[in-house]
Design an enzyme around this catalytic site. Structure first.
Site, short mmCIF file in Angstrom:
data_model
loop_
_atom_site.label_atom_id
_atom_site.label_comp_id
_atom_site.label_asym_id
_atom_site.label_seq_id
_atom_site.Cartn_x
_atom_site.Cartn_y
_atom_site.Cartn_z
N TYR A 287 -6.67 0.87 -5.73
CA TYR A 287 -5.70 1.96 -5.69
C TYR A 287 -4.25 1.55 -5.91
O TYR A 287 -3.38 2.38 -5.96
CB TYR A 287 -5.83 2.75 -4.37
CG TYR A 287 -5.77 1.90 -3.10
CD1 TYR A 287 -4.54 1.48 -2.58
CD2 TYR A 287 -6.93 1.56 -2.41
CE1 TYR A 287 -4.47 0.73 -1.42
CE2 TYR A 287 -6.88 0.80 -1.24
CZ TYR A 287 -5.65 0.38 -0.76
OH TYR A 287 -5.58 -0.35 0.38
N HIS B 25 -5.94 -2.80 3.86
CA HIS B 25 -5.90 -2.01 5.10
C HIS B 25 -6.64 -2.74 6.21
O HIS B 25 -6.13 -2.95 7.30
CB HIS B 25 -6.50 -0.63 4.87
CG HIS B 25 -6.84 0.10 6.12
ND1 HIS B 25 -5.87 0.50 7.02
CD2 HIS B 25 -8.03 0.50 6.64
CE1 HIS B 25 -6.47 1.11 8.05
NE2 HIS B 25 -7.77 1.11 7.83
N ARG C 82 2.60 -3.14 3.41
CA ARG C 82 1.40 -3.90 3.75
C ARG C 82 1.00 -4.73 2.55
O ARG C 82 0.55 -4.20 1.55
CB ARG C 82 0.28 -2.92 4.16
CG ARG C 82 -1.11 -3.48 4.09
CD ARG C 82 -2.13 -2.68 4.82
NE ARG C 82 -2.37 -1.33 4.33
CZ ARG C 82 -3.03 -1.00 3.22
NH1 ARG C 82 -3.50 -1.93 2.42
NH2 ARG C 82 -3.21 0.25 2.89
#
Lengths: 325, 381
Positions: B285, B276, B272
């Site tokens: 992160y 998200h 990805r």
């Protein structure tokens, strides 16, 4: 006309519906060769085979999740949860999918699924074989929740549930599975969803109840008549959501007094909703407080269950309270 | 070729579940022994689906920033998996996507206009404004996804099992992410699939991240595909940024399912590149270096290099394709933006097949509240 108990009436309902409609299938734990632990699905596998009577692995979430897909395909699955106490693994599937797929898809898909399950106490079943969790389902938009109290109603309501295009949670009070026998027609009939049954006419106080508590309420009404000459009317809701508001209002128009009896814990039980409904819509009809007799707000205990559950003494006390207000 | 069957010949084949099947290398150069024989038109069609998905995804991101879309789950970087897998389906087959499969929707015949109407929840939204980031259409045999991750996995299995019971020849394909493989729904679906062998294909979009949790922190299993092996479901891992690899394996899985040979699990390794959802901040992160590393493996340039290597595409045609779809989708966006809102009362529709009395009462109260708002000149805050 033959007499039968609730287990036999449910078995006949399933058999007739499976004969009538090839899309009706049964799935669940031990429903095939074992016939279900209470024998509700007894010998169905002999007539309909393993494709339509499916013994599943031990997985309530799986049973419901799979049944959702089947129902979306166009089948009419009847999923058995062996005891309603084990339904919580399937809770995400029920609340997030069974109840919401019609809405989520803008009406393009529906889930004509019946989840039937033995419920409630009175058989020394302990904490995890005795619960009355109907409020969770009543609270969830998109579900119909039903609990019959007689063999006749059990057959007619299960057949209606299989035919309706909405998902139904069908709760069977196991303590009266075999204790009540009555005449049940062998032919096809349905009991309409959303309509209560007038169990006993009366003029002084209305008891609204359902399931096995119908019989405790009858006993308590006899005691009230004996002791005080009070004439109790008893309504068996049969469909818990959407409950029959007209039957409730019509009765309290006559009696002006309302007692609600259920096994489910008191706080936010269906009694709370009915009480609030009457307070919002018909407070002028009431001559005294609405009193609830319910399970206590504890987990269901193995010991002293007859004291935990609404019993004749507690229902009698409630009648007395509203009559003497 | 029979790739999955080869793997199956060894019964529970851990090699395939641990290895990675790929046709194209990172530069888009094919392994000729594995390269599928596809027509020039079909190859260009694949490429156009990828281009359309990328442009549509960018627009949905933009529309979200404009406040026209509630939440969008960006697709960037995962186009090869969704398009390769969806292309394997036949007309009669069904799809249960998650919320990140725009390209698969296009392949199955949903138009950009339907998708944007849906994302904006405007008056033409086929799902009538029920939720964000989900898409579906009964006509196109696409079941709208549940937002709770993985809920659709047992649905796909039950749907396929129902078809099997009714004797209908369909295959059901479901997409879900790596995160879903930790949920009960994955277990429910895979366990039933292994036992009852319905015609279902599972595609794990392993994009490496369940929001902020990398796969190595999701499971101690060496791969996600080995989980399928434990359920008795033939499982294989593919390079999810290689559209020819995904297509080849998915095609075989669909053929296998349709001929009564049961389910297949495909773990498709992708990445990805975006957040998200539009509510996420991936810089909290993961490092920019990691993202850059994967940008170099972007499935679209990789496939473009292959097409050029094979002489199917040249710079002029490439520019024409991007330009044509950019213009087209911009026109569609403008049209969608000009559409009215859904009527207010839609929130009461489709709860039940018939509206029960409690909802009818509440609908009356709702109408009354709108009248009062109007008469008092109040506005929705």
């Amino acid at each position: 006309m033959p007499t039968m108990n609730m287990v036999q009436a449910l078995n006949q309902a399933l058999r007739e519906e499976m004969r009538r409609d090839p899309r009706v299938i049964v799935l669940g734990e031990d429903v095939g060769y074992r016939g279900g632990v209470f024998l509700v699905t007894e010998k169905l596998i002999d007539e309909f085979g393993e494709l339509r009577v499916i013994d599943t692995p031990l997985t309530e979430g799986g049973i419901v999740g799979i049944a959702v897909g089947m129902a979306m395909y166009g089948l009419r699955p009847v999923a058995e949860i062996q005891f309603i106490d084990f339904v919580y693994e399937a809770f995400d599937q029920i609340v997030s999918n069974v109840a919401k797929i019609r809405y989520r898809s803008g009406g393009q898909f529906s889930v004509p699924l019946v989840i039937r399950s033995p419920c409630c106490g009175g058989v020394r079943g302990g904490m995890h074989h005795s619960q009355s969790p109907e409020s969770y389902f009543i609270h969830t938009a998109g579900l119909i929740t039903i609990m019959p109290s007689t063999p006749y109603d059990a057959k007619g309501l299960l057949k209606a549930s299989i035919r309706v295009d909405d998902p139904v949670i069908f709760l069977e009070p196991k303590s009266i599975y075999r204790t009540i026998r009555e005449e049940v027609p062998e032919e096809d009939y349905i009991v309409p969803i959303g309509k209560a049954r007038l169990v006993k006419e009366g003029s002084d106080v209305t008891i609204v109840t359902y399931g096995a508590m119908v019989y405790k309420s009858i006993e308590a009404s006899k005691l009230a008549a004996e002791k005080h000459g009070w004439d109790v009317e008893i309504i068996d809701l049969r469909t818990l959501m959407p409950f029959d508001r007209e039957a409730v209002l019509k009765s309290i128009e006559k009696t002006g007094r309302l007692v609600i009896v259920h096994e489910a814990p008191k706080t936010l039980g269906l009694g709370a909703e009915i009480s609030a409904y009457v307070a919002e819509n018909a407070i002028e009809l009431l001559r005294g407080p609405v009193v609830r007799v319910a399970g206590y707000d504890t987990p269901f205990p193995l010991v002293h269950e007859k004291l935990y559950m609404p019993n004749v003494a507690r229902i009698y006390m409630a009648i007395k309270k509203v009559m003497e207000y | 070729m029979n790739l999955i069957s080869q793997a199956l010949a060894k019964d529970l084949n851990l090699d395939k579940a641990l290895g990675i099947f790929r046709v194209l290398d990172d530069q888009g150069v094919p392994d000729e022994s594995l390269e599928p024989k596809l027509s020039k038109d079909f190859l260009l069609k694949i490429y156009e689906y990828m281009v359309r998905t990328r442009i549509l995804d960018e627009w949905l991101l933009k529309l979200q920033r404009m406040g026209k879309v509630a939440i969008h789950a960006p697709n960037k970087g995962q186009e090869a998996t969704m398009i390769g897998a969806a292309l394997a389906l036949r007309e009669q087959d069904w799809m249960f996507p998650s919320y990140r499969e725009l390209g698969a929707l296009l392949v199955r015949g949903m138009s950009e206009e339907e998708i944007i109407d849906r994302a904006m929840a405007n008056a033409d939204d086929p799902l009538k404004g029920s939720d964000f980031a989900i898409y579906g259409s009964r006509d196109k045999k696409i079941v709208p996804a549940p937002v709770p991750v993985g809920n659709q996995i047992p649905h796909a299995v039950g749907f396929a099992l129902a078809a099997k019971i009714m004797g209908d020849n369909i295959v059901v394909l479901t997409f879900f992410g790596d995160g879903a493989t930790s949920r009960g729904d994955f277990h429910f679906g895979l366990n039933f699939a292994g036992l009852f062998k319905p015609p279902v294909v599972f595609v794990i979009q392993n994009n490496q991240w369940a929001i902020s949790l990398p796969v190595r922190k999701q499971t101690a299993a060496p791969t996600l595909a080995v989980k399928g092996v434990a359920y008795g479901v033939p499982s294989i891992r593919v390079d999810g940024n290689d559209v020819l690899a995904v297509y080849s394996i998915a095609k075989e899985a669909v053929d296998k399912a349709s001929s009564g040979e049961g389910p297949t699990l495909i773990e498709s390794l992708t990445y990805r590149l975006g957040p998200h959802t539009t509510a996420d901040d991936p810089r909290r992160y993961r490092s920019d270096e990691e993202v850059k590393r994967y940008e170099a493996k972007d499935p679209i340039p990789r496939f473009r290099r292959y097409l050029m290597y094979r002489g199917v595409l040249n710079e002029d045609l490439d520019r024409e394709i991007w330009g044509r779809w950019r213009d087209y989708i911009e026109t569609v966006v403008r049209r969608c933006l000009s559409k009215p809102e859904l009527p207010e009362e839609v929130i009461f529709e489709d709860v039940y097949s018939e509206m029960p009395w409690n909802l009818r009462e509440q609908l009356e109260e709702f109408r009354e509240s709108l009248r009062v708002m109007k008469s008092l000149g109040l506005r929705v805050e």
